[in-house]
Scaffold this motif. Structure first.
Motif, PDB file in Angstrom:
ATOM      1  N   ASP A  28     -66.610  32.701 -58.709  1.00 38.01           N
ATOM      2  CA  ASP A  28     -67.581  31.418 -58.691  1.00 38.01           C
ATOM      3  C   ASP A  28     -68.131  31.214 -60.265  1.00 38.01           C
ATOM      4  N   ALA A  29     -67.636  32.184 -61.149  1.00 38.01           N
ATOM      5  CA  ALA A  29     -68.145  31.573 -62.335  1.00 38.01           C
ATOM      6  C   ALA A  29     -67.773  30.488 -62.885  1.00 38.01           C
ATOM      7  N   PRO A  30     -68.495  29.535 -63.831  1.00 35.72           N
ATOM      8  CA  PRO A  30     -68.061  28.306 -64.216  1.00 35.72           C
ATOM      9  C   PRO A  30     -66.966  28.325 -65.242  1.00 35.72           C
ATOM     10  N   ASP A  31     -66.242  27.385 -65.270  1.00 36.06           N
ATOM     11  CA  ASP A  31     -64.763  27.310 -66.140  1.00 36.06           C
ATOM     12  C   ASP A  31     -65.236  27.906 -67.509  1.00 36.06           C
ATOM     13  N   GLU A  32     -66.298  27.343 -67.968  1.00 33.53           N
ATOM     14  CA  GLU A  32     -66.712  27.441 -69.513  1.00 33.53           C
ATOM     15  C   GLU A  32     -67.091  28.978 -69.747  1.00 33.53           C
ATOM     16  N   ILE A  33     -67.455  29.660 -68.753  1.00 36.35           N
ATOM     17  CA  ILE A  33     -67.804  31.286 -68.809  1.00 36.35           C
ATOM     18  C   ILE A  33     -66.370  32.021 -68.632  1.00 36.35           C
ATOM     19  N   LYS A  34     -65.520  31.328 -67.661  1.00 33.18           N
ATOM     20  CA  LYS A  34     -64.378  32.006 -67.568  1.00 33.18           C
ATOM     21  C   LYS A  34     -63.396  31.947 -68.887  1.00 33.18           C
ATOM     22  N   GLU A  35     -63.631  30.916 -69.611  1.00 33.35           N
ATOM     23  CA  GLU A  35     -62.906  30.658 -70.999  1.00 33.35           C
ATOM     24  C   GLU A  35     -63.821  31.627 -72.013  1.00 33.35           C
ATOM     25  N   LEU A  36     -64.982  31.609 -71.887  1.00 34.50           N
ATOM     26  CA  LEU A  36     -65.605  32.551 -72.996  1.00 34.50           C
ATOM     27  C   LEU A  36     -65.418  34.019 -72.717  1.00 34.50           C
ATOM     28  N   ALA A  37     -65.349  34.220 -71.473  1.00 31.69           N
ATOM     29  CA  ALA A  37     -64.708  35.662 -71.083  1.00 31.69           C
ATOM     30  C   ALA A  37     -63.356  36.122 -71.672  1.00 31.69           C
TER      31      ALA A  37
END
Length: 53
Positions: A28-37
């Protein structure tokens, strides 16, 4: 292997609240966090590949 850069430290601090107990990114992490990861992981893979074993 090298120590993390300041940018990588900032990325990890942003990602850390979205990691589960196994250090996996929560679904459920936001897309921006997924991209940052993904950017964070790529940075470390590049560092490991530059190291001569």
């Amino acid at each position: 292997m090298r120590f993390p850069t300041e940018e990588e430290d900032r990325m990890f601090e942003a990602i850390k609240p979205y990691l589960d107990e196994r250090c996996k990114l929560k679904e459920d992490a936001p897309d921006e966090i997924k991209e940052l990861a993904e950017k964070f992981w790529e940075s470390f893979k590049d560092a490991a590949c530059q190291h001569s074993f």
